[in-house]
Design a protein around this motif. Structure first.
Motif, PDB file in Angstrom:
ATOM      1  N   ALA A 207       0.894  -1.325  -0.044  1.00 23.51           N
ATOM      2  CA  ALA A 207       0.055   0.211   0.017  1.00 23.51           C
ATOM      3  C   ALA A 207       0.854   1.458  -0.093  1.00 23.51           C
ATOM      4  O   ALA A 207       1.938   1.435   0.914  1.00 23.51           O
ATOM      5  N   GLU A 209       0.859   5.711  -1.840  1.00 23.53           N
ATOM      6  CA  GLU A 209       0.393   6.675  -2.430  1.00 23.53           C
ATOM      7  C   GLU A 209      -0.161   6.180  -3.739  1.00 23.53           C
ATOM      8  O   GLU A 209       1.046   5.956  -4.542  1.00 23.53           O
ATOM      9  N   GLU A 212      -3.928   1.831  -3.166  1.00 26.95           N
ATOM     10  CA  GLU A 212      -4.809   1.566  -2.006  1.00 26.95           C
ATOM     11  C   GLU A 212      -5.151   0.320  -1.659  1.00 26.95           C
ATOM     12  O   GLU A 212      -5.461  -0.464  -2.708  1.00 26.95           O
ATOM     13  N   THR A 224      -6.284   1.349  -7.886  1.00 32.14           N
ATOM     14  CA  THR A 224      -5.004   2.138  -8.249  1.00 32.14           C
ATOM     15  C   THR A 224      -5.302   2.631  -9.746  1.00 32.14           C
ATOM     16  O   THR A 224      -6.084   2.333 -10.265  1.00 32.14           O
TER      17      THR A 224
END
Length: 240
Positions: A207, A209, A212, A224
């Motif tokens: 996980a 940025e 997710e 994503t």
């Protein structure tokens, strides 16, 4: 592997949950005779609409790049709902509901799967698509218009038991490509194991940025938005 040549072929990788490999590839321009016994409509350039311009590409590298902002044009969204049962852990077969949203308008597209890993493939619903037909290991779409969607259901063999109560699903490559360019794509994978006594062991990528991972007692969701080529791995463990 699968490809979207102005057709879109999506095929699982060996044994695993490689549910889509979207590669935008050019067709060779050639005149073909439909009366020819060797005629293949998938190779007939006259059947296709306009392809995506390579000038609109975001990157020319297959290296994965997670995006944190939506691109100007709404990207193709590939959604998968996977339901596990006790028998899935024994024989590897799961129930799949898969939807493709915001497909680029095109006259014809083929979604193709690994014939050894899929059965009972059916078209559940369509929006803004003139015709959709499931035939064996593929779905043939004709007349794909703006704001389109197609949803299918099937059984797929995607679970691998690693031993010691650990089960693995590998996914990919997910890619939307034309010539040397890679385009933004959103992939969502929801895995539901209900009351089975499972928990998430780990994911690759982890996980972060732009990638997710949402966990619950009954399943997980991966979501994503990315460019390049995406490969994922999900490992589950018996919670006992």
């Amino acid at each position: 592997m699968a490809s979207i040549v102005p057709d879109s072929r999506m095929a699982p990788g060996p044994l695993l949950l490689a549910l889509v490999s979207l590669a935008l590839l050019p067709l060779s321009a050639q005149a073909m005779d439909p009366d020819d016994p060797d005629y293949d409509p998938l190779e007939d350039d006259s059947l296709w609409g306009d392809t995506v311009s390579p000038d609109d590409t975001q990157t020319t590298s297959p290296e994965i790049k997670f995006l944190t902002e939506e691109p100007e044009q709404v990207p193709h969204h590939h959604q998968n709902q996977i339901t596990l049962s006790q028998s899935s852990l024994e024989d590897g077969w799961v129930e799949l509901r898969q939807c493709h949203n915001d497909i680029a308008p095109i006259r014809r597209m083929v979604i193709a799967y690994n014939e050894q890993r899929i059965e009972d493939l059916q078209v559940e619903s369509t929006t803004n698509i003139d015709q959709a037909e499931a035939r064996g290991d593929r779905v043939d779409l004709r007349g794909v218009h703006k704001d389109s969607e197609v949803c299918v259901t099937a059984r797929m063999r995607v679970i691998e038991h690693e031993g010691d109560g650990v089960y693995k699903m590998e996914n990919g490559p997910f890619v939307r490509r034309f010539l040397d360019g890679y385009f933004p794509m959103r992939v969502t994978i929801a895995v539901n194991w209900g009351d089975l006594d499972l928990r998430l062991e780990d994911t690759e990528p982890e996980a972060q940025e732009g990638f997710e991972v949402v966990e619950s007692d009954h399943g997980i969701i991966l979501d994503t938005l990315f460019e390049g080529e995406l490969r994922t791995q999900v490992r589950l463990r018996n919670a006992e």
